[in-house]
Design a protein around this motif. Structure first.
Motif, mmCIF file in Angstrom:
data_model
loop_
_atom_site.group_PDB
_atom_site.id
_atom_site.type_symbol
_atom_site.label_atom_id
_atom_site.label_comp_id
_atom_site.label_asym_id
_atom_site.label_seq_id
_atom_site.Cartn_x
_atom_site.Cartn_y
_atom_site.Cartn_z
ATOM 1 N N ILE A 205 0.806 -1.216 0.000
ATOM 2 C CA ILE A 205 0.000 0.000 0.000
ATOM 3 C C ILE A 205 0.844 1.272 0.000
ATOM 4 C CG2 ILE A 205 -1.950 -1.118 1.116
ATOM 5 C CD1 ILE A 205 -1.045 0.166 3.758
ATOM 6 N N SER A 206 2.144 1.140 -0.070
ATOM 7 C CA SER A 206 3.055 2.279 0.076
ATOM 8 C C SER A 206 2.744 3.419 -0.885
ATOM 9 C CB SER A 206 4.505 1.849 -0.127
ATOM 10 O OG SER A 206 4.844 0.854 0.788
ATOM 11 N N ASP A 207 2.594 3.112 -2.179
ATOM 12 C CA ASP A 207 2.365 4.165 -3.163
ATOM 13 C C ASP A 207 1.050 4.888 -2.920
ATOM 14 O OD1 ASP A 207 4.759 3.597 -4.398
ATOM 15 O OD2 ASP A 207 3.861 2.252 -5.876
ATOM 16 N N GLU A 208 0.001 4.139 -2.618
ATOM 17 C CA GLU A 208 -1.295 4.750 -2.330
ATOM 18 C C GLU A 208 -1.229 5.608 -1.075
ATOM 19 O OE1 GLU A 208 -5.510 3.026 -2.708
ATOM 20 O OE2 GLU A 208 -4.143 1.339 -3.089
ATOM 21 N N LEU A 209 -0.487 5.140 -0.109
ATOM 22 C CA LEU A 209 -0.342 5.849 1.158
ATOM 23 C C LEU A 209 0.322 7.212 0.953
ATOM 24 C CD1 LEU A 209 -1.133 5.178 4.032
ATOM 25 C CD2 LEU A 209 1.102 4.160 4.360
ATOM 26 N N VAL A 210 1.326 7.256 0.106
ATOM 27 C CA VAL A 210 2.014 8.513 -0.180
ATOM 28 C C VAL A 210 1.037 9.535 -0.756
ATOM 29 C CG1 VAL A 210 3.759 9.611 -1.649
ATOM 30 C CG2 VAL A 210 4.296 7.482 -0.456
ATOM 31 N N GLY A 211 0.148 9.105 -1.640
ATOM 32 C CA GLY A 211 -0.841 10.002 -2.224
ATOM 33 C C GLY A 211 -1.856 10.524 -1.213
ATOM 34 N N LEU A 212 -2.065 9.774 -0.153
ATOM 35 C CA LEU A 212 -3.029 10.174 0.883
ATOM 36 C C LEU A 212 -2.447 11.112 1.939
ATOM 37 C CD1 LEU A 212 -4.876 6.819 1.681
ATOM 38 C CD2 LEU A 212 -5.816 8.829 0.541
ATOM 39 N N CYS B 286 1.016 5.729 9.749
ATOM 40 C CA CYS B 286 1.586 5.110 8.540
ATOM 41 C C CYS B 286 2.465 3.913 8.899
ATOM 42 C CB CYS B 286 2.379 6.139 7.736
ATOM 43 S SG CYS B 286 1.348 7.347 6.891
ATOM 44 N N GLU B 287 3.228 4.051 9.969
ATOM 45 C CA GLU B 287 4.044 2.921 10.417
ATOM 46 C C GLU B 287 3.165 1.731 10.785
ATOM 47 O OE1 GLU B 287 6.464 4.382 13.631
ATOM 48 O OE2 GLU B 287 7.705 5.590 12.297
ATOM 49 N N LYS B 288 2.078 1.995 11.527
ATOM 50 C CA LYS B 288 1.155 0.915 11.896
ATOM 51 C C LYS B 288 0.544 0.288 10.653
ATOM 52 C CE LYS B 288 -0.346 2.484 16.447
ATOM 53 N NZ LYS B 288 -1.473 2.978 17.257
ATOM 54 N N ALA B 289 0.126 1.128 9.715
ATOM 55 C CA ALA B 289 -0.516 0.618 8.501
ATOM 56 C C ALA B 289 0.443 -0.257 7.700
ATOM 57 C CB ALA B 289 -1.018 1.777 7.644
ATOM 58 N N LEU B 290 1.679 0.176 7.582
ATOM 59 C CA LEU B 290 2.649 -0.611 6.823
ATOM 60 C C LEU B 290 2.980 -1.928 7.526
ATOM 61 C CD1 LEU B 290 4.982 2.252 5.567
ATOM 62 C CD2 LEU B 290 3.402 0.861 4.197
ATOM 63 N N ARG B 291 3.061 -1.877 8.864
ATOM 64 C CA ARG B 291 3.313 -3.100 9.623
ATOM 65 C C ARG B 291 2.148 -4.080 9.522
ATOM 66 N NH1 ARG B 291 4.871 0.045 13.855
ATOM 67 N NH2 ARG B 291 2.979 -0.470 14.978
ATOM 68 N N TRP C 50 -5.432 -4.870 5.912
ATOM 69 C CA TRP C 50 -6.250 -4.055 5.017
ATOM 70 C C TRP C 50 -6.822 -4.942 3.921
ATOM 71 C CZ3 TRP C 50 -5.275 -2.248 -0.185
ATOM 72 C CH2 TRP C 50 -6.258 -1.368 -0.640
ATOM 73 N N GLN C 51 -8.079 -4.733 3.619
ATOM 74 C CA GLN C 51 -8.747 -5.549 2.616
ATOM 75 C C GLN C 51 -8.743 -4.824 1.276
ATOM 76 O OE1 GLN C 51 -12.622 -6.207 4.258
ATOM 77 N NE2 GLN C 51 -11.831 -7.379 5.978
ATOM 78 N N PRO C 52 -7.957 -5.328 0.302
ATOM 79 C CA PRO C 52 -7.961 -4.703 -1.026
ATOM 80 C C PRO C 52 -9.395 -4.591 -1.557
ATOM 81 C CG PRO C 52 -6.212 -6.312 -0.889
ATOM 82 C CD PRO C 52 -7.053 -6.471 0.356
#
Length: 173
Positions: free
Chosen positions: A5-12, A38-43, A48-50
């Protein structure tokens, strides 16, 4: 998407920071909050459900992280300084000073709202989410969203010396 989700996260990030700023009232604290979220989300990106809204998931992470932070350090208060929100300033208008004064007043009033009302207000009025979306993000019933938003708007209008129409509810869809 390959599960990262890294790329999407950057846009948010700008939206996440704006939400965190609305909750904390302090740019430094907002930045820290977004970073923690963001750290929690990446961990925990496996949770997360696509196909679902990443922004909603992130707003929820930010809110719960904020709650955890506040609980861990009871007694700290923050003030929303409008000078820390440059995109909210009106520099082009001939009424810029009046608009800035109103923005300062509203910001002070928002700072005084209970955090649950402030979160709903920011998600609806600033992020322009529907009541249904806010309900899902905050995991509360739609009726609770409407009630908190009504009380928040009523308080803001009362503090500004305005009168609020009798229980007029306009829902964004």
């Amino acid at each position: 998407m390959s599960g990262d989700i890294s790329d999407e996260l950057v846009g948010l990030l700008p939206r996440l920071r704006r939400f965190a700023m609305g909750l904390t009232g302090d740019s430094s604290e907002a930045d820290d909050l977004v970073q923690q979220a963001c750290e929690k989300a990446l961990r925990k990106q496996h949770q997360w459900q696509p196909g679902t809204r990443l922004d909603s998931w992130m707003y929820r992470i930010i809110q719960t992280t904020r709650i955890d932070n506040v609980r861990s350090r009871r007694g700290d208060t923050a003030s929303l300084e409008t000078s820390q929100i440059p995109e909210a300033r009106d520099r082009r208008s001939e009424h810029a000073s009046e608009n800035q004064n109103m923005l300062d007043q509203v910001s002070r009033i928002l700072d005084q709202l209970p955090e649950d009302q402030r979160a709903v207000m920011v998600l609806v009025a600033v992020e322009e989410h529907s009541y249904q979306e806010v309900s899902k993000i905050l995991e509360i019933p739609v009726g609770t969203v409407m009630s908190r938003l009504y009380r928040a708007r009523a308080r803001v209008q009362s503090e500004l010396g305005m009168t609020m129409p009798a229980k007029t509810v306009v829902e964004r869809t």
